[in-house]
Write an enzyme that holds these catalytic residues in place. Structure first.
Site, PDB file in Angstrom:
ATOM      1  NE  ARG A 177      -3.173  -0.625   2.704  1.00 24.47           N
ATOM      2  CZ  ARG A 177      -4.484  -0.709   2.554  1.00 24.47           C
ATOM      3  NH1 ARG A 177      -5.203   0.373   2.558  1.00 24.47           N
ATOM      4  NH2 ARG A 177      -5.043  -1.879   2.413  1.00 24.47           N
ATOM      5  CB  THR A 178       3.292   2.591   2.487  1.00 16.86           C
ATOM      6  OG1 THR A 178       2.362   2.399   3.535  1.00 16.86           O
ATOM      7  CG2 THR A 178       4.034   3.894   2.704  1.00 16.86           C
ATOM      8  CE  LYS A 194      22.270 -15.301   4.827  1.00 18.35           C
ATOM      9  NZ  LYS A 194      21.459 -15.058   3.638  1.00 18.35           N
ATOM     10  NE  ARG A 198       6.144   0.824   5.948  1.00 21.64           N
ATOM     11  CZ  ARG A 198       4.824   0.724   5.999  1.00 21.64           C
ATOM     12  NH1 ARG A 198       4.258  -0.460   5.901  1.00 21.64           N
ATOM     13  NH2 ARG A 198       4.073   1.784   6.125  1.00 21.64           N
ATOM     14  CG  HIS A 221       3.569   5.521   8.776  1.00 20.02           C
ATOM     15  ND1 HIS A 221       4.109   6.041   7.613  1.00 20.02           N
ATOM     16  CD2 HIS A 221       2.768   4.495   8.372  1.00 20.02           C
ATOM     17  CE1 HIS A 221       3.670   5.359   6.573  1.00 20.02           C
ATOM     18  NE2 HIS A 221       2.850   4.426   6.992  1.00 20.02           N
TER      19      HIS A 221
END
Lengths: 312, 421, 180
Positions: free
Chosen positions: A56-57, A84, A106, A134
């Site tokens: 969505r974002t 890793k 994000r 956000h």
């Protein structure tokens, strides 16, 4: 935009917030044209660096960038490669080597965008970091509210759900209190953050907390429902979905406690029947789809304000 | 080693010495205290400086065996003497952990070979530090441990911890507990409070430490064991220790310099050099720790030196390991931040640590091992982490201006560190 | 950068008369066909509004109006380091085959008009695009000319032409200022 990065609402002044919203409103018109494009960001490279899945974002940022003619590249960095031993500094150096103008990040760890922003020349937009902030979500919520209610001050906004783990709740708490509205955070005691009464650092008297949905919804102009994550049940935050819906889910009866004409918001994706009843989600006062359209406009505004000036 | 420490202000509160005088050292032992005209022997000019019984940091992680990229016994020892410490006690959470005499012997012999500071190993309480069964404590005592702890971790099982407190008495060993209820602290990465709520980071509540301190104090009372609380960090824990001591219990407690200096505000920019366990807490907790230092509730300052390779600290805050270095800044921070009378400072850094650990003590008396710390309480200096003798760079104090420094460290009569302006 | 008044080019009465004259010219040149007046933000808009009123009075038919913000279409040389405020763009939906008159206050390098033309391409296929300006001050950097000019003057590059309109500035006047 004078600041290099947009990492959170907490550090923004009210004027900066309004500048973004005003710009978003004028840019919204572009999405109504037959050819939804302007050359404003032609030749700029925007990288969507998503360490956490989100269609969505990411899509919203992609559309926003493309409508301004920017070159948008999606990079899904899996956290397993990072585990890793690859450090954030390698990520930042790679971005500079690719001459990215702007990176939208994000990440599941709070503070990751801050760390990367310190280490890269690219301008960084936080698209959600852990439980921290956000900012673009709060901005699009504000645009939706302003368009529906005509203002951002003097409103009662109820935010209901898993406040402790919600970056959407934090960003909205900062933004709405800065603009002079009263925010009521409502959740079960297990889902309210410890120290949450100091969640905002200015206009603190505009922030309220309650465990009672009745108290939160009473006379509210806006009801914002947050998504509940099912994993919370495994950690004993609440015993079952049924119990959660009974006490904190939004049903038509509960909506009637709010002010007549109150709007219902949700950042998406929704868990129908968990935090919000289907008939409410699809009802006449739900502005959930407006939020999506506002999202593209707000992201266009931010990209334009950051990258639309002179090439350095 | 032979040496004459000339003209320093010699202060040893335990032997009631506070005078400007000389110390004559032969073959690594103090032979005489008083004017010494032995011009034939090497001289250490301590004019204008304080000469104290050597400082002893009883909470240090040397990372050898197993994680030598972060620190070795040699480099940890070098950092220790650069901080004014003649001796350190090394925690057992190495890889493999020090839960048996062969690891203990390795540490002892490697320290003898390569470390300028004395190293006293601390043995694990439980096998592999798993918290399930007791480790071979007696055999480790023969190999040279000075105390036991599962540090890094707590012993969660009350019954097992009770056994440890009882069994260790056989050897007069202190049982050192890292107090943390792992269920309450699960997932936490910083102090639980307004700061963690704002930053969106999971918190470690003060209650995680307090509930275990409370339980342990009861077990210590019931067993009569020699109980020592590692790195106290909360107001409530200080209060409980104070009350227990008032009742005459023979328990002891330590505090780190970072806990009496910094609060959780240090995390505001997600700086992983502010991430350690127990975490930096609130101003209220810092004030309580300082009051505990001033009134004697807290016995020892120990820095919990926890080096980590720079790559590991360059991760996201959530994923970075807990811990910061501290050997080279401990004395400077104590002198700058606290306004302690000199005898109290020496008590906390030297006399009390020696009383707690199972070691042969040293001090300013004839026949003692010649282990001395030389201080300049008025030296202005700036800590540059890039000049540190530790292999690791994870310190939040880089660039700090400090007043007061250890300017000389003497171990067995040998000057292993000297910082002349 | 400070500005000092060099001289006044037009008084309020001259401003009003010139706007009416421009409106009349547009009507004659377009043979009575309906036109769309597109004001370029910001002062092109009150200009277009007044001209539309005049055309409405003269022909009995109010022409369609719109507004265009060219900030999204600036070329590299005209981009400003600090972000200018973006104003509204409203283009009538049925613009195909219409005669569009771009309305702006000052024609200088021609780059603003160039940006406006880039913007209009994506809106449809107009029959003609024409340009009406209050003042043409010379110093073109692109091959652009206006169809309707209020007044043509020569200026120095150290001068600034300021068109003031009551709707935005509280008075009607045109000044030529000198940069000091």
């Amino acid at each position: 935009m004078k600041r290099k990065d947009l990492l959170g609402i907490q550090e923004l002044a009210r004027e900066e917030i309004l500048e973004i919203l005003d710009t978003a409103e004028t840019l919204q018109e572009i999405s109504t044209r037959p050819i939804k494009k302007v050359p404003a960001l032609r030749g700029k490279t925007v990288i969507n660096l998503f360490f956490e899945a989100s269609t969505r974002t990411r899509t919203s940022f992609e559309i926003a960038g493309k409508r301004l003619s920017a070159d948008v590249v999606n990079v899904t960095a899996s956290t397993s490669s990072v585990s890793k031993g690859e450090t954030l500094i390698d990520t930042a150096k790679t971005l500079d080597a690719m001459a990215a103008d702007c990176v939208v990040i994000r990440h599941s760890s709070s503070g990751a965008p801050h760390t990367i922003a310190r280490m890269t020349k690219a301008r960084v937009i936080n698209a959600g970091d852990g439980a921290h902030e956000h900012p673009t979500q709060a901005l699009l919520d504000a645009l939706t509210i302003r368009q529906r209610k005509g203002r951002l001050d003097g409103l009662k906004v109820a935010i209901v759900g898993d406040i402790a783990h919600s970056r959407v709740a934090r960003s909205n708490a900062h933004l709405l209190t800065k603009c002079g509205s009263h925010v009521w955070l409502c959740s079960a005691p297990t889902l309210m953050p410890v120290g949450g009464h100091e969640l905002v650092t200015e206009n603190c008297e505009f922030l309220h907390r309650t465990h009672s949905m009745e108290e939160a919804l009473q006379g509210a102009d806006i009801v914002m429902m947050l998504r509940v994550q099912f994993e919370r049940m495994d950690e004993s935050f609440f015993p079952s979905v049924r119990e959660y819906f009974r006490y904190y889910g939004l049903t038509r009866q509960k909506v009637e406690q709010a002010k007549p004409g109150a709007i219902i918001m949700h950042p998406g994706p929704m868990n129908r029947g968990v935090e919000i009843a289907t008939d409410v989600a699809d009802g006449p006062y739900s502005v959930i789809l407006d939020q999506v359209s506002a999202g593209v406009a707000v992201r266009m505004a931010i990209l334009f304000l950051m990258l639309g000036g002179q090439s350095s | 080693m032979n040496l004459v420490v000339k003209n320093g202000r010699v202060v040893d509160p335990a032997r009631k010495i506070d005078a400007v005088t000389d110390i004559l050292i032969r073959d690594g032992k103090i032979r005489a205290i008083g004017k010494a005209d032995n011009a034939d022997l090497p001289q250490f000019d301590a004019t204008g400086l304080i000469v104290a019984p050597g400082f002893f940091d009883i909470h240090v992680h040397l990372r050898e065996p197993g994680t030598e990229e972060a620190e070795t016994i040699a480099t940890g020892g070098a950092a220790a003497v650069a901080g004014g410490f003649v001796a350190v006690a090394a925690m057992p959470n190495t890889k493999p952990p020090n839960d048996n005499p062969s690891i203990t012997s390795y540490i002892v012999s490697e320290a003898r070979r390569s470390s300028p500071a004395l190293v006293f190993p601390i043995g694990a309480i439980t096998k592999e530090q798993k918290g399930e069964t007791l480790a071979e404590i007696g055999e480790m005592v023969e190999a040279g441990i000075a105390g036991v702890s599962d540090d890094g971790k707590p012993v969660m099982d009350g019954r097992l911890f009770r056994r440890a407190l009882e069994y260790a008495q056989l050897f007069d060993l202190p049982v050192i507990q890292h107090c943390e209820d792992l269920h309450l602290s699960k997932g936490g990465v910083m102090h639980e409070g307004a700061m963690s709520a704002r930053l969106g980071l999971k918190g470690i509540p003060a209650a995680a430490e307090d509930t275990m301190v409370s339980r342990d104090l009861i077990l210590a009372e019931v067993t009569g064991g020699k109980y020592h609380v590692a790195h106290l960090s909360t107001r409530r824990a200080v209060e409980m220790v104070r009350a227990a001591k008032a009742q005459g219990m023979k328990i002891t407690a330590e505090v780190t310099p970072h806990h009496f200096t910094l609060t959780d505000r240090a995390v505001s920019e997600y700086d992983t050099n502010a991430k350690m366990n127990p975490p930096l807490r609130s101003q209220e907790d810092v004030d309580a720790l300082r009051a505990g230092i001033a009134d004697g509730t807290i016995d020892v300052i120990a820095c919990d030196h926890a080096p980590h390779h720079i790559n590991l600290k360059m991760l996201e805050f959530d994923r970075a390991p807990f811990g910061i270095t501290g050997l080279e800044t401990a004395v400077g921070l104590a002198l700058t931040q606290l306004k302690l009378p000199l005898p109290r400072l020496i008590e906390m850094f030297s006399l009390n640590p020696q009383k707690i650990m199972r070691i042969t003590p040293w001090g300013v008396f004839e026949g003692s091992g010649a282990h001395l710390t030389v201080l300049d309480p008025s030296r202005q200096w700036k800590f540059d982490v890039n000049q540190s003798r530790s292999k690791s760079r994870n310190s939040p104090f880089h660039g700090w201006e400090l007043k007061g420094k250890a300017v000389g460290t003497i171990v067995g009569g040998k000057v292993v560190y000297e910082d002349r302006k | 950068m400070a500005l000092k008044l060099s001289y006044q080019l037009m008084t309020a009465a001259e401003v009003r008369d010139t706007l009416e004259a421009l409106a009349d010219q547009i009507v004659s040149a377009n043979g009575g066909r309906p036109v769309v007046l597109l004001g370029i933000q910001r002062r092109g808009i009150p200009m277009a509004q007044r001209m539309a009123a005049r055309i409405g009075t003269r022909t009995g038919q109010q022409p369609q109006m719109g507004m265009l913000d060219i900030n999204l279409y600036r070329d590299d040389l005209t981009k400003v380091a600090t972000q200018p405020v973006v104003h509204r763009t409203e283009i009538p939906a049925d613009i195909d085959d219409k005669d569009v008159i771009l309305v702006d206050d000052v024609l200088y390098t021609g780059r603003t008009v160039g940006s406006a033309l880039r913007a209009l391409i994506d809106f449809g296929r107009m029959r003609t695009i024409q340009l009406a300006v209050f003042v043409d001050r010379g110093h073109r950097e692109l091959p652009v000319e206006a169809n309707f000019i209020g007044k043509k003057i020569t200026t120095k590059q150290t001068e600034v032409v300021e068109v003031r309109l009551a709707e935005i500035d509280g008075e009607d006047a045109i000044y030529v200022m000198e940069k000091t």
